[in-house]
Write an enzyme that holds these catalytic residues in place. Structure first.
Site, mmCIF file in Angstrom:
data_model
loop_
_atom_site.group_PDB
_atom_site.id
_atom_site.type_symbol
_atom_site.label_atom_id
_atom_site.label_comp_id
_atom_site.label_asym_id
_atom_site.label_seq_id
_atom_site.Cartn_x
_atom_site.Cartn_y
_atom_site.Cartn_z
ATOM 1 N N TYR A 1 0.793 -1.289 0.001
ATOM 2 C CA TYR A 1 0.132 -0.098 0.050
ATOM 3 C C TYR A 1 1.076 1.341 0.117
ATOM 4 O O TYR A 1 -0.152 2.261 -0.364
ATOM 5 C CB TYR A 1 -0.738 -0.135 0.813
ATOM 6 C CG TYR A 1 -1.727 -1.007 1.341
ATOM 7 C CD1 TYR A 1 -2.508 -1.118 0.125
ATOM 8 C CD2 TYR A 1 -1.792 -2.683 2.484
ATOM 9 C CE1 TYR A 1 -3.917 -2.190 0.076
ATOM 10 C CE2 TYR A 1 -2.902 -3.189 2.335
ATOM 11 C CZ TYR A 1 -3.678 -3.325 1.341
ATOM 12 O OH TYR A 1 -4.460 -4.145 1.216
ATOM 13 N N HIS B 1 -7.824 1.946 -5.604
ATOM 14 C CA HIS B 1 -7.552 1.563 -5.098
ATOM 15 C C HIS B 1 -5.673 1.718 -4.907
ATOM 16 O O HIS B 1 -4.933 1.771 -6.249
ATOM 17 C CB HIS B 1 -7.814 -0.426 -5.734
ATOM 18 C CG HIS B 1 -8.144 -0.754 -5.376
ATOM 19 N ND1 HIS B 1 -9.208 -0.861 -4.739
ATOM 20 C CD2 HIS B 1 -9.641 -0.205 -6.897
ATOM 21 C CE1 HIS B 1 -10.551 -1.609 -4.548
ATOM 22 N NE2 HIS B 1 -10.784 -1.367 -5.944
#
Length: 141
Positions: free
Chosen positions: A22, A96
């Site tokens: 991430y 995302h």
């Protein structure tokens, strides 16, 4: 121009959770990056780990010109969130941080994707930046 940025479940843990996947940015870092990159946009930032709170927020989003959502894991299986997202009338983006299609097979489905005016994945924090750039372009044309 008013933009609602919605962070879903577990995004409050960015910076601590799987930085290789991430990135090292926190949710607050992403919010600050957006505000600094687009000073002409009046941002409202919201995060919840609760599906119902996100649905309520989407149902009340009529005052915004643009909406960006990272629904986290709810993207994959929440039909209720998808139905609320479908009712959003402004230009909307799904983002995302990771490339969900390169991850576990259960993450490959995104129920929100077909409803989005803009879809960006896999660019970590820059996913949000690019999504807003594209939304602004769509809003102006």
């Amino acid at each position: 121009m008013k933009c609602l940025v919605v962070h879903g479940p577990n995004l409050n843990m960015l910076g601590k959770r799987n930085p290789d996947v991430y990135g090292s940015f926190t949710m607050q870092d992403i919010n600050q990056l957006l505000a600094e990159t687009y000073p002409e946009v009046d941002f409202t930032f919201y995060q919840s780990n609760h599906e119902g709170a996100l649905i309520d927020l989407l149902q009340g989003s009529d005052e915004y010109n643009m909406l960006v959502i990272n629904a986290g894991g709810l993207s994959h299986y929440s039909v209720s969130l998808r139905d609320a997202f479908e009712l959003v009338t402004c230009k909307k983006a799904v983002v995302h941080l990771s490339d969900i299609e390169q991850r576990e097979s259960f993450r490959h489905i995104d129920l929100l994707k077909p409803l989005a005016d803009v879809y960006v994945k896999g660019l970590k924090a820059q996913s949000y930046v690019l999504a807003i750039k594209e939304l602004i372009e769509k809003h102006l044309h």
